[in-house]
Design an enzyme around this catalytic site. Structure first.
Site, PDB file in Angstrom:
ATOM      1  N   ASP A   1       0.881  -1.173   0.000  1.00 47.65           N
ATOM      2  CA  ASP A   1       0.000   0.000   0.000  1.00 47.65           C
ATOM      3  C   ASP A   1       0.915   1.218   0.000  1.00 47.65           C
ATOM      4  O   ASP A   1       1.461   1.600   1.034  1.00 47.65           O
ATOM      5  CB  ASP A   1      -0.895  -0.013   1.237  1.00 47.65           C
ATOM      6  CG  ASP A   1      -1.724   1.269   1.386  1.00 47.65           C
ATOM      7  OD1 ASP A   1      -1.759   2.074   0.434  1.00 47.65           O
ATOM      8  OD2 ASP A   1      -2.332   1.453   2.463  1.00 47.65           O
TER       9      ASP A   1
ATOM     10  N   LYS B   1       3.034  11.407  -3.363  1.00 49.35           N
ATOM     11  CA  LYS B   1       1.996  10.717  -4.133  1.00 49.35           C
ATOM     12  C   LYS B   1       0.999  11.693  -4.747  1.00 49.35           C
ATOM     13  O   LYS B   1       0.418  11.403  -5.797  1.00 49.35           O
ATOM     14  CB  LYS B   1       1.274   9.716  -3.229  1.00 49.35           C
ATOM     15  CG  LYS B   1       0.218   8.876  -3.925  1.00 49.35           C
ATOM     16  CD  LYS B   1      -0.354   7.870  -2.954  1.00 49.35           C
ATOM     17  CE  LYS B   1      -1.508   7.093  -3.546  1.00 49.35           C
ATOM     18  NZ  LYS B   1      -2.047   6.098  -2.587  1.00 49.35           N
TER      19      LYS B   1
ATOM     20  N   GLU C   1      -7.280   0.637  -4.167  1.00 50.37           N
ATOM     21  CA  GLU C   1      -7.185   0.560  -2.710  1.00 50.37           C
ATOM     22  C   GLU C   1      -8.478   0.085  -2.038  1.00 50.37           C
ATOM     23  O   GLU C   1      -8.437  -0.799  -1.177  1.00 50.37           O
ATOM     24  CB  GLU C   1      -6.738   1.914  -2.153  1.00 50.37           C
ATOM     25  CG  GLU C   1      -5.273   2.216  -2.484  1.00 50.37           C
ATOM     26  CD  GLU C   1      -4.898   3.668  -2.315  1.00 50.37           C
ATOM     27  OE1 GLU C   1      -5.759   4.470  -1.885  1.00 50.37           O
ATOM     28  OE2 GLU C   1      -3.746   4.019  -2.622  1.00 50.37           O
TER      29      GLU C   1
ATOM     30  N   ASP D   1     -12.920   5.132   1.980  1.00 49.72           N
ATOM     31  CA  ASP D   1     -11.466   5.130   2.138  1.00 49.72           C
ATOM     32  C   ASP D   1     -10.932   6.564   2.122  1.00 49.72           C
ATOM     33  O   ASP D   1     -10.786   7.176   1.064  1.00 49.72           O
ATOM     34  CB  ASP D   1     -10.839   4.315   0.999  1.00 49.72           C
ATOM     35  CG  ASP D   1      -9.319   4.198   1.107  1.00 49.72           C
ATOM     36  OD1 ASP D   1      -8.748   4.773   2.056  1.00 49.72           O
ATOM     37  OD2 ASP D   1      -8.712   3.557   0.242  1.00 49.72           O
TER      38      ASP D   1
END
Length: 595
Positions: A8, A71, A148, A171
């Site tokens: 992850d 990211k 994810e 999420d």
């Protein structure tokens, strides 16, 4: 052959997992910590590069040479500085992945050369390709990218194979927000729809607190902090950022948090800092708009799935920011009594990635485990000349693969020349929702020549889009009259994956030398037979997985029906009979969901 792991790769933190005795297990760093900050820092004093917790500990004292939250920029054609060197975002991510790889090799006692890496559901093709490139630079073969929320649902589903339920995954991570609706039915995890915001996450909650701290400083000292002469702005920003994140996390489990930054600057010859309190109520007022902005993606995902709030049986909250009290209240308000805590919000995504890795390598028997379907997250199409509101324009977006189409999938549309004697055409590839191509995101283009000269409208060109489970698109153009083809595996034109040439001295692993496999067996542990060599194999693999899994659960009569269609489908794939593949695939899919 080395080991495979699940990763992850998060905005603020990353986690690693592998399969041990058929179960996913988290891998710790060298200090025993399971959650690893996605931070890179160059320590000039010792001439060393650090990633993870060591880099995180340097984020204030060495702020000038520390990179965080990279990211958010994955896939952008921009550079950041590290020790005076320019690096692309995916190169910085490669340093993080290389460090994670080292932790895994230390734990497993052998080489790790492959990984399943997770990305936000709404990552574009460009961002996914950049993620794969980061893995390659870190010495990891990345044949499988998984969304994810889907990974989190897999972490839940692996222990609930016999359940039938509609699941919503909420999420909220450090930098992105996703909501995905899935159906779990006898071991099949079917993604219905995903929506979200790639620019919403815990860092935005931090930013709200940072702004509050600066305002309070101004109130106390009557001056803007960054206007004070001689201030070290980078270190001050680092201190404020770290304190904002800490107090945000504190307020998830207590009503009052203290903000204490002893030294921020020197004013009138005296060192000054800040010592104030922040109540949960005040924090919730500061971040109310952020929390409320997650409502709409939830609504959109449900509508795209043709479900109501009441139809959801289980809600899984994942991502560290889902622990924020106001977020928990909102989700409970939307889905009263349905929020489950079966999985760890921080670790679920990595665990799901490891499960996918285990299925891929037969460490987990795919016939006794999960089969996962997924959806395309954008409309994909091309620019054509067409009629819009009574006007002929050359900027019309024609969708070939609609959003929420089950993937892998392959769709073909026929187009015609628009001018007399036309012998070539530029095929533009777009993703988006606007009826005008120019209002969408152009991700690639290529040319097709050799069209026979003929009057306008007489020569036909078939455009085929093939979209795989990793979110990679291949486009094939065929001149119908001659059979001539032109094809391209689409790499987003907004980002030509390239290197600065400055990365090698920062890596702990050598970039992978071998080419990534394109075999149709790269996404599952299902044993494939002769049909796997067909170029159509990847399109029908999901249906074949479902069928082979269903065979163990039906009587002989129904089993025979499935086997007959299954064998016909595989033979059609071997024969490259695309029309028959489409027909049989549809028949078999209908039969599977009837039984």
């Amino acid at each position: 052959m080395g080991n495979i792991i699940g990763i992850d790769l998060g905005t603020t933190t990353s986690e690693i997992a592998y399969i041990k005795n058929g179960r996913p297990e988290i891998i710790e760093d060298e200090t025993g910590k399971r959650i690893i900050p996605s931070v890179v820092s160059y320590d000039a004093k010792n001439n060393k590069i650090f990633a993870g917790n060591k880099a995180y500990n340097l984020r204030i004292s060495n702020a000038e040479n520390t990179i965080q939250e990279i990211k958010r920029h994955m896939g952008e054609d921009c550079k950041v500085k590290l020790n005076g060197d320019d690096l692309y975002p995916h190169e910085v991510s490669a340093i993080i992945l290389s460090e994670l790889k080292k932790y895994a090799e230390d734990r497993l006692g052998g080489k790790v050369d492959e990984a399943v890496i997770t990305v936000p559901a709404n990552f574009t093709n460009q961002q996914r390709e950049a993620t794969k490139e980061a893995g390659k630079l870190a010495g990891l073969r990345v044949e499988r990218i998984i969304n994810e929320p889907t990974a989190a649902a897999m972490a839940y589903g692996i222990d609930n194979l016999d359940k039938e339920s509609n699941i919503l995954v909420y999420d909220l991570g450090g930098g992105t927000f996703d909501v995905t609706v899935l159906e779990l039915y006898k071991g099949v995890l079917d993604v219905k729809a995903s929506r979200g915001n790639n620019l919403l996450g815990g860092k935005d909650f931090d930013a709200a607190v940072e702004k509050y701290i600066l305002n309070e400083f101004r109130k106390e000292y009557g001056v803007d902090l960054y206007e004070i002469k001689g201030i070290n702005k980078v270190k001050a920003e680092g201190s404020i950022k770290a304190e904002a994140k800490r107090v945000k996390e504190e307020l998830s489990f207590q009503e009052i948090g203290m903000i204490n930054i002893p030294f921020l600057a020197v004013l009138d010859g005296e060192p000054i800092g800040l010592d104030i309190e922040l109540t949960r109520g005040k924090f919730e007022r500061l971040t109310k708009d952020l929390v409320e902005s997650t409502r709409e993606p939830v609504k959109e995902a449900l509508e795209a799935s043709n479900l109501n709030y009441e139809d959801i049986d289980i809600v899984l909250t994942v991502g560290g920011s889902s622990r924020i009290a106001a977020v928990q209240k909102l989700v409970e308000e939307l889905f009263p009594g349905k929020v489950r805590h079966d999985i760890n919000p921080d670790e679920a995504v990595a665990m799901g990635a490891a499960i996918q890795a285990g299925i891929k390598t037969d460490q987990i028997d795919s016939k006794k485990s999960l089969v996962v379907t997924d959806k395309c997250n954008y409309n994909l199409g091309t620019r054509i000349v067409g009629n819009l509101n009574g006007r002929l324009i050359d900027d019309l977006f024609d969708c070939i693969i609609p959003v929420d189409s089950s993937i892998p999938c392959s769709k073909t549309k026929r187009y015609y020349t628009c001018s007399n004697g036309q012998q070539s055409v530029i095929i533009d590839v777009y993703e988006g929702y606007n009826e005008l191509a120019s209002k969408n995101e152009k991700i690639s283009e290529f040319s097709m020549d050799g069209i026979p000269s003929a009057p306008a409208g007489q020569e036909a060109i078939d455009i085929n889009f093939t979209y795989d489970l990793n979110g990679t698109l291949e486009v094939i153009a065929t001149i119908v009259s001659t059979g001539k083809k032109a094809n391209k595996k689409v790499v987003d034109k907004r980002l030509e994956i390239k290197s600065t040439g400055n990365l090698s001295k920062y890596l702990t692993s050598e970039p992978i030398k071998v080419e990534e496999s394109n075999s149709s067996n790269s996404n599952s542990g299902v044993n494939l037979n002769a049909w796997k060599d067909s170029s159509l194999a990847s399109i029908i693999k999901r249906t074949i997985e479902l069928a082979e899994m269903k065979l163990d659960k039906v009587d002989k009569s129904d089993g025979d029906k499935i086997r007959d269609l299954l064998n016909e489908l595989k033979q059609a794939a071997i024969d490259e009979n695309e029309d028959l593949v489409d027909e049989l695939d549809e028949k078999l899919t209908d039969l599977l969901f009837e039984l």
